[in-house]
Design a protein around this motif. Sequence first.
Motif, short mmCIF file in Angstrom:
data_model
loop_
_atom_site.label_atom_id
_atom_site.label_comp_id
_atom_site.label_asym_id
_atom_site.label_seq_id
_atom_site.Cartn_x
_atom_site.Cartn_y
_atom_site.Cartn_z
N LEU A 61 53.49 33.74 22.90
CA LEU A 61 54.18 33.20 24.07
C LEU A 61 53.30 33.33 25.31
O LEU A 61 52.63 34.35 25.51
N GLU A 62 53.32 32.30 26.14
CA GLU A 62 52.60 32.35 27.42
C GLU A 62 53.26 33.41 28.30
O GLU A 62 54.47 33.61 28.24
N THR A 63 52.46 34.08 29.12
CA THR A 63 53.00 35.09 30.02
C THR A 63 52.48 34.85 31.43
O THR A 63 51.42 34.24 31.62
N LEU A 64 53.22 35.35 32.41
CA LEU A 64 52.82 35.25 33.81
C LEU A 64 52.22 36.57 34.27
O LEU A 64 52.72 37.64 33.93
N GLN A 65 51.15 36.48 35.05
CA GLN A 65 50.51 37.67 35.63
C GLN A 65 50.28 37.40 37.12
O GLN A 65 49.70 36.38 37.48
N THR A 66 50.72 38.32 37.97
CA THR A 66 50.49 38.22 39.40
C THR A 66 49.17 38.90 39.74
O THR A 66 48.89 39.99 39.24
N VAL A 67 48.36 38.24 40.58
CA VAL A 67 47.06 38.77 40.97
C VAL A 67 47.02 38.94 42.48
O VAL A 67 47.34 38.02 43.24
N ASP A 68 46.64 40.14 42.93
CA ASP A 68 46.51 40.45 44.35
C ASP A 68 45.24 39.79 44.89
O ASP A 68 44.14 40.10 44.46
N THR A 69 45.41 38.89 45.85
CA THR A 69 44.26 38.19 46.45
C THR A 69 44.18 38.44 47.95
O THR A 69 43.52 37.71 48.68
N SER A 70 44.82 39.50 48.42
CA SER A 70 44.97 39.73 49.86
C SER A 70 43.67 39.98 50.60
O SER A 70 43.61 39.81 51.82
N CYS A 71 42.61 40.37 49.92
CA CYS A 71 41.36 40.67 50.63
C CYS A 71 40.29 39.59 50.44
O CYS A 71 39.13 39.81 50.76
N PHE A 72 40.68 38.41 49.96
CA PHE A 72 39.70 37.36 49.68
C PHE A 72 39.93 36.10 50.50
O PHE A 72 41.05 35.78 50.87
N ASP A 73 38.83 35.38 50.75
CA ASP A 73 38.88 34.07 51.39
C ASP A 73 38.87 32.95 50.36
O ASP A 73 39.52 31.93 50.53
N LYS A 74 38.08 33.16 49.30
CA LYS A 74 37.86 32.09 48.34
C LYS A 74 37.56 32.68 46.97
O LYS A 74 36.91 33.71 46.86
N ILE A 75 38.05 31.98 45.92
CA ILE A 75 37.75 32.35 44.54
C ILE A 75 37.34 31.06 43.82
O ILE A 75 38.03 30.04 43.93
N GLU A 76 36.21 31.11 43.10
CA GLU A 76 35.73 29.93 42.39
C GLU A 76 35.48 30.26 40.93
O GLU A 76 35.07 31.38 40.59
N TYR A 77 35.72 29.26 40.08
CA TYR A 77 35.49 29.41 38.64
C TYR A 77 34.24 28.63 38.26
O TYR A 77 34.03 27.51 38.72
N TYR A 78 33.42 29.24 37.40
CA TYR A 78 32.22 28.56 36.92
C TYR A 78 32.01 28.91 35.44
O TYR A 78 32.19 30.05 35.04
N ALA A 79 31.63 27.91 34.65
CA ALA A 79 31.31 28.16 33.24
C ALA A 79 30.32 27.12 32.74
O ALA A 79 30.38 25.94 33.13
N ASP A 80 29.39 27.56 31.88
CA ASP A 80 28.52 26.66 31.12
C ASP A 80 28.27 27.33 29.77
O ASP A 80 29.00 28.25 29.39
N ASN A 81 27.25 26.93 29.05
CA ASN A 81 27.00 27.48 27.72
C ASN A 81 26.56 28.94 27.71
O ASN A 81 26.68 29.62 26.70
#
Length: 197
Positions: A61-81
């Motif tokens: 089953l899918e689940t929800l998770q809360t993430v504290d982001t209070s000290c950040f301006d920006k979050i970026e995702y990156y992926a390659d091989n």
Amino acid sequence: MKGATVTTLLTIVFIAFIIFAIILLLPSTNEIFVIKPCVDNFKTQIRDIVDASCMMDDTDLETLQTVDTSCFDKIEYYADNTEAYLKYKIKQRTTENKIDLFCPRGLVGYVEFDFSLSGDKESLQVNKPEYNFLIQPNKAKLVFCKGMPEICSNLNENDCKKQKGCSWSNSCSGIAEKCTNLNEIECTNQKGCEFIE
């Protein structure tokens, strides 16, 4: 009388020195007691998401998770091989840091982060103190909405026209869009869905 004046002067100098020392130490105090715990907490929450997501299969089953982001301006995702990571920028800083997203303990793959409901699939401009992520097999998706949408065939004409995924033609038909696929505005209009505070 002269001794009292010297004592008063020394006391003033001592108090001024203490105030000056506190002012100098304030940035490092903020670093130790505010920024570092916030970043450590964020890293722990992201690693928990990665671990859970990597261990899931299609029957979980899918689940929800809360993430504290209070000290950040920006979050970026990156992926390659060769690499997969989240890059984050702490408020009022210019440097960026990374968190590895590869599965632990010899498991194959990495966790893909999807911020598309915020407007950009690979980048989140942080404007809330926390965000919720739906954890799926090898994926963590930013979500604003939860619940089970009312099925189209149960809706009257007015509600049907508002329900994303439904259409009206003598009756309501279609497949209502899942709550977790809706942005903040769409969530409030989708019958059966609830905005996550």
